[in-house]
Design a protein around this motif. Structure first.
Motif, PDB file in Angstrom:
ATOM      1  N   GLY A 103    -137.903 -47.459 -30.333  1.00 51.70           N
ATOM      2  CA  GLY A 103    -139.337 -47.428 -30.117  1.00 51.70           C
ATOM      3  C   GLY A 103    -140.041 -48.635 -30.705  1.00 51.70           C
ATOM      4  N   GLU A 104    -141.341 -48.477 -30.835  1.00 55.05           N
ATOM      5  CA  GLU A 104    -142.157 -49.497 -31.494  1.00 55.05           C
ATOM      6  C   GLU A 104    -142.639 -48.919 -32.820  1.00 55.05           C
ATOM      7  N   PRO A 105    -142.072 -49.364 -33.945  1.00 55.78           N
ATOM      8  CA  PRO A 105    -142.354 -48.729 -35.228  1.00 55.78           C
ATOM      9  C   PRO A 105    -143.792 -48.881 -35.698  1.00 55.78           C
ATOM     10  N   THR A 106    -144.490 -49.926 -35.271  1.00 51.26           N
ATOM     11  CA  THR A 106    -145.848 -50.135 -35.782  1.00 51.26           C
ATOM     12  C   THR A 106    -146.848 -49.117 -35.243  1.00 51.26           C
ATOM     13  N   ILE A 107    -146.479 -48.363 -34.190  1.00 51.38           N
ATOM     14  CA  ILE A 107    -147.406 -47.342 -33.687  1.00 51.38           C
ATOM     15  C   ILE A 107    -147.201 -46.005 -34.397  1.00 51.38           C
ATOM     16  N   HIS A 108    -146.178 -45.909 -35.256  1.00 54.75           N
ATOM     17  CA  HIS A 108    -145.982 -44.683 -36.030  1.00 54.75           C
ATOM     18  C   HIS A 108    -147.055 -44.617 -37.116  1.00 54.75           C
ATOM     19  N   LYS A 109    -147.735 -43.496 -37.229  1.00 54.03           N
ATOM     20  CA  LYS A 109    -148.870 -43.401 -38.142  1.00 54.03           C
ATOM     21  C   LYS A 109    -148.474 -43.504 -39.607  1.00 54.03           C
ATOM     22  N   HIS A 110    -147.177 -43.328 -39.912  1.00 55.38           N
ATOM     23  CA  HIS A 110    -146.733 -43.386 -41.299  1.00 55.38           C
ATOM     24  C   HIS A 110    -145.907 -44.638 -41.613  1.00 55.38           C
ATOM     25  N   ILE A 111    -145.948 -45.662 -40.762  1.00 53.93           N
ATOM     26  CA  ILE A 111    -145.025 -46.773 -40.955  1.00 53.93           C
ATOM     27  C   ILE A 111    -145.244 -47.480 -42.297  1.00 53.93           C
ATOM     28  N   LEU A 112    -146.491 -47.628 -42.747  1.00 55.52           N
ATOM     29  CA  LEU A 112    -146.725 -48.253 -44.050  1.00 55.52           C
ATOM     30  C   LEU A 112    -146.188 -47.367 -45.173  1.00 55.52           C
ATOM     31  N   GLY A 143    -138.746 -37.314 -26.393  1.00 51.20           N
ATOM     32  CA  GLY A 143    -138.981 -38.287 -27.447  1.00 51.20           C
ATOM     33  C   GLY A 143    -139.211 -37.616 -28.792  1.00 51.20           C
ATOM     34  N   TYR A 144    -139.265 -38.427 -29.861  1.00 55.08           N
ATOM     35  CA  TYR A 144    -139.492 -37.865 -31.194  1.00 55.08           C
ATOM     36  C   TYR A 144    -140.029 -38.942 -32.121  1.00 55.08           C
ATOM     37  N   SER A 145    -140.602 -38.510 -33.233  1.00 57.67           N
ATOM     38  CA  SER A 145    -140.988 -39.369 -34.347  1.00 57.67           C
ATOM     39  C   SER A 145    -140.494 -38.701 -35.618  1.00 57.67           C
ATOM     40  N   ILE A 146    -139.963 -39.487 -36.555  1.00 61.91           N
ATOM     41  CA  ILE A 146    -139.478 -38.885 -37.789  1.00 61.91           C
ATOM     42  C   ILE A 146    -140.644 -38.601 -38.730  1.00 61.91           C
ATOM     43  N   THR A 147    -140.425 -37.673 -39.629  1.00 59.51           N
ATOM     44  CA  THR A 147    -141.442 -37.308 -40.607  1.00 59.51           C
ATOM     45  C   THR A 147    -141.239 -38.091 -41.899  1.00 59.51           C
ATOM     46  N   HIS A 148    -142.219 -37.964 -42.791  1.00 61.32           N
ATOM     47  CA  HIS A 148    -142.146 -38.598 -44.105  1.00 61.32           C
ATOM     48  C   HIS A 148    -140.902 -38.133 -44.856  1.00 61.32           C
ATOM     49  N   ASP A 149    -140.649 -36.825 -44.856  1.00 61.48           N
ATOM     50  CA  ASP A 149    -139.487 -36.285 -45.569  1.00 61.48           C
ATOM     51  C   ASP A 149    -138.173 -36.743 -44.944  1.00 61.48           C
ATOM     52  N   GLN A 150    -138.128 -36.791 -43.629  1.00 63.48           N
ATOM     53  CA  GLN A 150    -136.908 -37.256 -42.970  1.00 63.48           C
ATOM     54  C   GLN A 150    -136.610 -38.711 -43.326  1.00 63.48           C
ATOM     55  N   CYS A 151    -137.650 -39.543 -43.336  1.00 57.96           N
ATOM     56  CA  CYS A 151    -137.449 -40.944 -43.707  1.00 57.96           C
ATOM     57  C   CYS A 151    -136.916 -41.058 -45.128  1.00 57.96           C
ATOM     58  N   ALA A 152    -137.479 -40.265 -46.033  1.00 51.29           N
ATOM     59  CA  ALA A 152    -137.018 -40.297 -47.431  1.00 51.29           C
ATOM     60  C   ALA A 152    -135.543 -39.925 -47.512  1.00 51.29           C
ATOM     61  N   ARG A 153    -135.123 -38.892 -46.766  1.00 52.74           N
ATOM     62  CA  ARG A 153    -133.717 -38.475 -46.801  1.00 52.74           C
ATOM     63  C   ARG A 153    -132.804 -39.548 -46.193  1.00 52.74           C
ATOM     64  N   MET A 154    -133.279 -40.206 -45.152  1.00 50.73           N
ATOM     65  CA  MET A 154    -132.482 -41.264 -44.530  1.00 50.73           C
ATOM     66  C   MET A 154    -132.303 -42.445 -45.482  1.00 50.73           C
ATOM     67  N   GLY A 193    -128.989 -51.590 -42.755  1.00 48.13           N
ATOM     68  CA  GLY A 193    -129.247 -50.246 -42.257  1.00 48.13           C
ATOM     69  C   GLY A 193    -130.490 -50.230 -41.390  1.00 48.13           C
ATOM     70  N   ILE A 194    -130.440 -49.509 -40.272  1.00 50.17           N
ATOM     71  CA  ILE A 194    -131.562 -49.434 -39.335  1.00 50.17           C
ATOM     72  C   ILE A 194    -132.062 -47.999 -39.264  1.00 50.17           C
ATOM     73  N   ILE A 195    -133.378 -47.829 -39.426  1.00 51.31           N
ATOM     74  CA  ILE A 195    -134.008 -46.525 -39.253  1.00 51.31           C
ATOM     75  C   ILE A 195    -134.955 -46.614 -38.059  1.00 51.31           C
ATOM     76  N   GLU A 196    -134.653 -45.851 -37.021  1.00 53.47           N
ATOM     77  CA  GLU A 196    -135.540 -45.789 -35.859  1.00 53.47           C
ATOM     78  C   GLU A 196    -136.558 -44.684 -36.100  1.00 53.47           C
ATOM     79  N   VAL A 197    -137.807 -45.080 -36.295  1.00 51.60           N
ATOM     80  CA  VAL A 197    -138.830 -44.128 -36.720  1.00 51.60           C
ATOM     81  C   VAL A 197    -139.402 -43.327 -35.557  1.00 51.60           C
ATOM     82  N   ASN A 198    -139.190 -43.796 -34.327  1.00 53.17           N
ATOM     83  CA  ASN A 198    -139.721 -43.093 -33.161  1.00 53.17           C
ATOM     84  C   ASN A 198    -138.998 -43.568 -31.907  1.00 53.17           C
ATOM     85  N   THR A 199    -139.251 -42.875 -30.812  1.00 52.23           N
ATOM     86  CA  THR A 199    -138.765 -43.326 -29.508  1.00 52.23           C
ATOM     87  C   THR A 199    -139.910 -43.800 -28.627  1.00 52.23           C
TER      88      THR A 199
END
Length: 520
Positions: A159-168, A129-140, A103-109
């Protein structure tokens, strides 16, 4: 007067299928034909005319691969209903033939690059463009678990997931669920410049029963390769990223986008570099997917899986020979091929033996001729190794390599001379994957219906990767997430409502598999 004589066609008709128009993405009839020992897909759109593309560079192997077509597994839930048929009802719909191995989750564009080649069309978005939220990631992640039970691998991408502030935090969310392994798909810039971030990834790779692996963009060594594929010279960043990963104990897969006439001469060098690097346990070659952004190309002269395998053999003739790679049975067998190398010795004095030369892999993964094998344990181990969920550094892959080593030890006891390194196969094995993703020119619904690599969308769908990037689902999700009409994103595209099943953003149409489906 001489009577006219009938003439044979210059091609062999193989099958009728469905595809899409590469311009408007409308589903169209298509046919697969063989000509001059190569396989082509031909189709016609009423509005935009005819199209033809090379889909497989070796007709004999294309036809022979059918025996590796493993029966599919039904997921625990389906997310959409069948309305218009494939590829318009993703997904997964009840007509899909396989569950999700990955499964692939694209966290941002967004991205810190703006690559000339990018199937996700990332890095340049202004208002769409967009970035997913903490809650959206949990639902995915919950949708993935609901469909799979205990998923093997989830990949965070962009996108590049490491630039998302919530990637960890997203990785933590995955590790809190029954998901065994996390892959981080990255260009490596942050890994090269932020040692603290790499150390945090390393800590998460130490969680019992869980792993974090790095899927590192790595296209070659020539400056031209980097500038034409990525828009800038990234060689120093790649080297530093790999050094930091090695220090943190992270396992890395080198991932090369391979384009005809650009970097196809560097495949052998990439493998040699990976085998010698302490952090690298696998290499993945991906012929360029001509969707999103890409350089000009000829659909009749593109690279396909057998072309890449042939080039690898030509560039490393001492390591590879014909028959060392085998199709992956869980997806459609022409989509992905894998081999494992048994590697021993020091750099410059390596002993390299492909595992298929030590074990008759074909005997166990031939689902047409050999439905029942005398040793189901070996077959199960090889099925997991030759799978889209197989990644080096994961507990599951290590376990199956140990099972294979035990089988090889049995062969040794029977008088077959095997390398001493077989006894530590899990430590010595190196994986090479060749994956040709479909694009709007090559999309074949027959293959798509067995796709086991799924994009997980914010509204809870699992959409086959090639459909997501070719049919219009990527644009649909971007429209839903950003509020920017798709017509402003994709010129000349038909309205999404005319091509895809309606899925109001925020809704989830999950339904469990029926008793009849789960016991089929």
């Amino acid at each position: 007067m001489t009577a006219p004589r009938k003439q044979d066609r210059d091609e062999v008709f193989v099958e009728f299928t469905k595809s899409i128009c590469p311009v408007c993405k409308t589903p169209v009839d298509a046919q697969v034909n063989i000509r001059e020992d190569k396989v082509y897909l031909r189709k016609r759109c009423r509005e935009h005319g005819g199209f033809e593309a090379l889909v497989y560079g070796d007709a004999e192997e294309y036809l022979a691969s059918a025996r590796f077509n493993k029966p599919g597994t039904i997921p625990l839930t389906f997310q959409t209903e069948v309305r218009d048929g494939c590829p318009s009802d993703c997904g997964l719909c009840p007509e899909h033939k396989q569950h999700a191995c990955l499964g692939i989750i694209e966290v941002n564009t967004g991205c810190n690059l703006d690559c000339p080649i990018c199937f996700a069309d990332s890095g340049h978005q202004a208002g769409d463009g967009y970035s997913i939220t903490h809650d959206q990631c949990a639902r995915m992640l919950d949708a993935f678990v609901e469909s799979e039970g205990e998923p093997e691998v989830v990949m965070f991408s962009g996108g590049e997931p490491t630039i998302h502030k919530h990637i960890l935090d997203f990785i933590d969310l995955a590790q809190e669920r029954p998901i065994r392994n996390v892959n981080l798909n990255t260009n490596g810039i942050r890994l090269a410049t932020d040692r603290n971030f790499v150390a945090e990834l390393g800590k998460r790779n130490q969680v019992p029963g869980r792993s974090v692996n790095v899927y590192l963009q790595f296209d070659g060594f020539d400056e031209r390769t980097h500038r034409e594929i990525r828009g800038r010279d990234l060689r120093r960043f790649k080297e530093k990223a790999l050094a930091n990963c090695a220090d943190a104990g992270l396992t890395v897969t080198l991932v090369a986008a391979v384009e005809r006439g650009l970097n196809e001469h560097e495949l052998g060098a990439i493998i040699e570099y990976g085998v010698d690097h302490p952090a690298v346990r696998s290499v993945a070659f991906q012929p360029v997917t001509h969707s999103g952004r890409h350089v000009p190309f000829d659909p009749l002269n593109r690279l396909t899986n057998p072309d890449v395998i042939r080039l690898v053999g030509e560039q490393l003739p001492g390591w590879f020979q014909k028959g060392d790679f085998f199709p992956v049975p869980c997806c459609f067998p022409t989509c992905r091929s894998i081999t494992y190398l048994l590697v021993d010795g020091e750099p410059g004095a390596r002993t390299v033996v492909p595992i298929p030369r030590l074990l008759q892999v074909e005997d166990y993964l031939d689902y047409v001729s050999n439905r029942v094998m005398p040793d189901d344990g070996i077959r199960e181990a090889l099925e997991k190794l030759w799978s889209a969920s197989a990644f080096m550094g994961t507990d599951t892959t290590e376990e199956q390599l140990r099972a294979t080593a035990e089988a090889l030890d049995c062969a040794d006891a029977c008088g077959i001379d095997l390398p001493e390194a077989v006894k530590s196969l899990g430590e010595k094995a190196f994986m090479i994957v060749v994956q040709d993703f479909q694009d709007p020119y090559t999309l074949n619904v027959k293959q798509l219906m067995k796709c086991c690599v799924e994009e997980i969308t914010p509204d809870g769908r699992l959409i086959p990767f090639c459909a997501y990037n070719s049919v219009g689902y990527r644009e649909q999700v971007r429209e839903q997430m950003s509020g920017v009409p798709v017509a402003d994103v994709v010129p000349n595209a038909l309205p999404l409502a005319d091509r895809l099943a309606p899925t109001p953003y925020g809704s989830r149409m999950l339904r469990p598999a029926t008793d009849e489906e789960t016991t089929a």
